[in-house]
Design a protein around this motif. Sequence first.
Motif, PDB file in Angstrom:
ATOM      1  N   ASP A 180      23.901  23.339  -3.070  1.00  0.00           N
ATOM      2  CA  ASP A 180      23.392  24.686  -2.803  1.00  0.00           C
ATOM      3  C   ASP A 180      22.911  24.907  -1.370  1.00  0.00           C
ATOM      4  N   TYR A 181      22.920  23.869  -0.523  1.00  0.00           N
ATOM      5  CA  TYR A 181      22.546  24.026   0.875  1.00  0.00           C
ATOM      6  C   TYR A 181      23.819  24.343   1.668  1.00  0.00           C
ATOM      7  N   ASP A 182      23.680  24.979   2.815  1.00  0.00           N
ATOM      8  CA  ASP A 182      24.875  25.256   3.623  1.00  0.00           C
ATOM      9  C   ASP A 182      25.497  23.957   4.123  1.00  0.00           C
ATOM     10  N   LEU A 183      24.656  22.999   4.503  1.00  0.00           N
ATOM     11  CA  LEU A 183      25.165  21.709   4.953  1.00  0.00           C
ATOM     12  C   LEU A 183      24.119  20.639   4.667  1.00  0.00           C
ATOM     13  N   VAL A 184      24.576  19.521   4.151  1.00  0.00           N
ATOM     14  CA  VAL A 184      23.721  18.347   3.966  1.00  0.00           C
ATOM     15  C   VAL A 184      24.241  17.255   4.893  1.00  0.00           C
ATOM     16  N   VAL A 185      23.386  16.814   5.817  1.00  0.00           N
ATOM     17  CA  VAL A 185      23.734  15.719   6.730  1.00  0.00           C
ATOM     18  C   VAL A 185      23.102  14.461   6.146  1.00  0.00           C
ATOM     19  N   ALA A 186      23.938  13.648   5.504  1.00  0.00           N
ATOM     20  CA  ALA A 186      23.430  12.507   4.735  1.00  0.00           C
ATOM     21  C   ALA A 186      23.956  11.194   5.307  1.00  0.00           C
ATOM     22  N   PRO A 187      23.157  10.132   5.226  1.00  0.00           N
ATOM     23  CA  PRO A 187      23.647   8.820   5.643  1.00  0.00           C
ATOM     24  C   PRO A 187      24.865   8.404   4.830  1.00  0.00           C
ATOM     25  N   HIS A 188      25.840   7.851   5.504  1.00  0.00           N
ATOM     26  CA  HIS A 188      27.050   7.381   4.821  1.00  0.00           C
ATOM     27  C   HIS A 188      26.701   6.380   3.724  1.00  0.00           C
ATOM     28  N   HIS A 189      25.637   5.586   3.964  1.00  0.00           N
ATOM     29  CA  HIS A 189      25.302   4.544   2.985  1.00  0.00           C
ATOM     30  C   HIS A 189      24.680   5.124   1.709  1.00  0.00           C
ATOM     31  N   ASP A 190      24.347   6.433   1.710  1.00  0.00           N
ATOM     32  CA  ASP A 190      23.869   7.058   0.474  1.00  0.00           C
ATOM     33  C   ASP A 190      25.009   7.317  -0.500  1.00  0.00           C
ATOM     34  N   GLY A 191      26.223   7.389   0.021  1.00  0.00           N
ATOM     35  CA  GLY A 191      27.401   7.491  -0.842  1.00  0.00           C
ATOM     36  C   GLY A 191      27.560   8.804  -1.577  1.00  0.00           C
ATOM     37  N   ILE A 192      27.099   9.927  -0.998  1.00  0.00           N
ATOM     38  CA  ILE A 192      27.290  11.223  -1.665  1.00  0.00           C
ATOM     39  C   ILE A 192      28.463  11.961  -1.031  1.00  0.00           C
ATOM     40  N   GLU A 193      29.134  12.789  -1.838  1.00  0.00           N
ATOM     41  CA  GLU A 193      30.296  13.527  -1.376  1.00  0.00           C
ATOM     42  C   GLU A 193      30.212  14.970  -1.865  1.00  0.00           C
ATOM     43  N   GLY A 194      30.912  15.855  -1.176  1.00  0.00           N
ATOM     44  CA  GLY A 194      30.951  17.254  -1.587  1.00  0.00           C
ATOM     45  C   GLY A 194      31.430  18.132  -0.452  1.00  0.00           C
ATOM     46  N   ARG A 195      31.742  19.372  -0.776  1.00  0.00           N
ATOM     47  CA  ARG A 195      32.290  20.294   0.234  1.00  0.00           C
ATOM     48  C   ARG A 195      31.291  20.558   1.347  1.00  0.00           C
ATOM     49  N   ASN A 196      30.005  20.472   1.059  1.00  0.00           N
ATOM     50  CA  ASN A 196      28.977  20.769   2.064  1.00  0.00           C
ATOM     51  C   ASN A 196      28.292  19.510   2.576  1.00  0.00           C
ATOM     52  N   ILE A 197      28.903  18.350   2.364  1.00  0.00           N
ATOM     53  CA  ILE A 197      28.303  17.080   2.779  1.00  0.00           C
ATOM     54  C   ILE A 197      28.954  16.578   4.056  1.00  0.00           C
ATOM     55  N   LEU A 198      28.141  16.253   5.055  1.00  0.00           N
ATOM     56  CA  LEU A 198      28.616  15.552   6.243  1.00  0.00           C
ATOM     57  C   LEU A 198      27.959  14.173   6.239  1.00  0.00           C
ATOM     58  N   SER A 199      28.762  13.135   6.085  1.00  0.00           N
ATOM     59  CA  SER A 199      28.240  11.766   6.075  1.00  0.00           C
ATOM     60  C   SER A 199      28.246  11.212   7.489  1.00  0.00           C
ATOM     61  N   ILE A 200      27.126  10.628   7.893  1.00  0.00           N
ATOM     62  CA  ILE A 200      27.041  10.011   9.213  1.00  0.00           C
ATOM     63  C   ILE A 200      26.499   8.588   9.072  1.00  0.00           C
ATOM     64  N   THR A 201      26.757   7.765  10.067  1.00  0.00           N
ATOM     65  CA  THR A 201      26.201   6.418  10.081  1.00  0.00           C
ATOM     66  C   THR A 201      24.730   6.501  10.485  1.00  0.00           C
ATOM     67  N   GLY A 202      23.838   6.054   9.611  1.00  0.00           N
ATOM     68  CA  GLY A 202      22.410   6.161   9.879  1.00  0.00           C
ATOM     69  C   GLY A 202      21.908   7.567   9.611  1.00  0.00           C
ATOM     70  N   SER A 203      20.861   7.964  10.334  1.00  0.00           N
ATOM     71  CA  SER A 203      20.255   9.286  10.180  1.00  0.00           C
ATOM     72  C   SER A 203      20.174   9.956  11.550  1.00  0.00           C
ATOM     73  N   PRO A 204      20.041  11.290  11.583  1.00  0.00           N
ATOM     74  CA  PRO A 204      19.851  11.955  12.878  1.00  0.00           C
ATOM     75  C   PRO A 204      18.581  11.434  13.556  1.00  0.00           C
ATOM     76  N   HIS A 205      18.589  11.436  14.878  1.00  0.00           N
ATOM     77  CA  HIS A 205      17.424  10.920  15.614  1.00  0.00           C
ATOM     78  C   HIS A 205      17.318  11.624  16.966  1.00  0.00           C
ATOM     79  N   ARG A 206      16.272  11.298  17.707  1.00  0.00           N
ATOM     80  CA  ARG A 206      15.986  11.986  18.964  1.00  0.00           C
ATOM     81  C   ARG A 206      16.469  11.219  20.197  1.00  0.00           C
ATOM     82  N   ILE A 207      17.141  10.101  19.999  1.00  0.00           N
ATOM     83  CA  ILE A 207      17.538   9.281  21.133  1.00  0.00           C
ATOM     84  C   ILE A 207      18.653   9.957  21.929  1.00  0.00           C
ATOM     85  N   SER A 208      18.431  10.074  23.246  1.00  0.00           N
ATOM     86  CA  SER A 208      19.455  10.524  24.189  1.00  0.00           C
ATOM     87  C   SER A 208      19.140   9.843  25.515  1.00  0.00           C
ATOM     88  N   SER A 209      20.108   9.800  26.409  1.00  0.00           N
ATOM     89  CA  SER A 209      19.866   9.129  27.695  1.00  0.00           C
ATOM     90  C   SER A 209      18.742   9.807  28.462  1.00  0.00           C
TER      91      SER A 209
END
Length: 331
Positions: A120-149
């Motif tokens: 029901d969310y427009d987009l779910v950004v979930a860790p790939h290791h959580d293993g969830i799938e769906g039309r609104n799921i974007l799986s990424i390695t790890g979690s979003p974070h604030r690290i930048s150069s």
Amino acid sequence: MEVTADRSALSIWVVSDGRAGMENQALGLAEALQRLLPSEITIKRVRWRAAFDKLPSSLKAPWMLDPSADAPFPKAGEAWPDVWIATGRATLPLSLMVRRRSGGKTFVVQTQDPRWQTGDYDLVVAPHHDGIEGRNILSITGSPHRISSDRLAEGAAGFADVLEPLPHPRVAVLIGGKSRAHDLPEAHAAALADQIAGAIETAGGSLMLTYSRRTPEAAKAAMTARLAHVPGLIWDGTGPNPYFAFLHFADQILVTEDSANMAAEGASTGKPVHILPMVATKPADKFARLHQDLRNRSTARPFDGRLETWTYEPLNETERAARAIIERLQA
């Protein structure tokens, strides 16, 4: 709290219960968006009254929020945000209320696996290791974070006098602590510290160590005592946090296996990441999947007492998620 103040920019609300680990996921994703598009970021911290906090998300209503919570909806006459990025259980019912009440004006992003009305969310950004799938799921390695150069360089400025003169290789050691799946008993911490000291001394390098709020005091004391003779800095928790500076100045990164966030953040630097073993208290399949994912990307390896050096393309999953949000907004 506003990070920028351009009324013509994309309006982004970052929502969490205020805990740093939660807030940084949503804020990191918002900042990645801001690097790609002019954006105004507003931070919202919410919490529920103690009497209602344990209720299922489906039963919660806005009047149950604690008086100290920030208002989760615009005041009369104010515009809805363009993007709502939320993290954590406390935000779940509010995210769906915003999506419904805004009439589709607000694009609602939830990080982590919601485990409740995931579709029901427009987009779910979930860790790939959580293993969830769906039309609104974007799986990424790890979690979003604030690290930048830029952020690392900014964080390093206040510690340059202390850290820049340290001998190479400079080794950032990021210690977590007790969790549902891992523990760091005193004896194990002491053995780990001896192994770390031996690796640094063999390489002729230096130490930059920081503990988590979850690190048991006995483990902290044992590690500090055994590593005190190694050149470098052991942060005692007072004064400015050197975490970003450690990542900036590090040649090598060692991180305990209990933290998905620190492993992914380390991998975003392009520097060798070594995973430090802990004592398992229950099966940790998700962490095993994450570490395998990192190994597959050549970003991380188990620590075996040596400071190996290798190169890889830095992990940039937070920006990938930000670009996915932009694509969906444009669509």
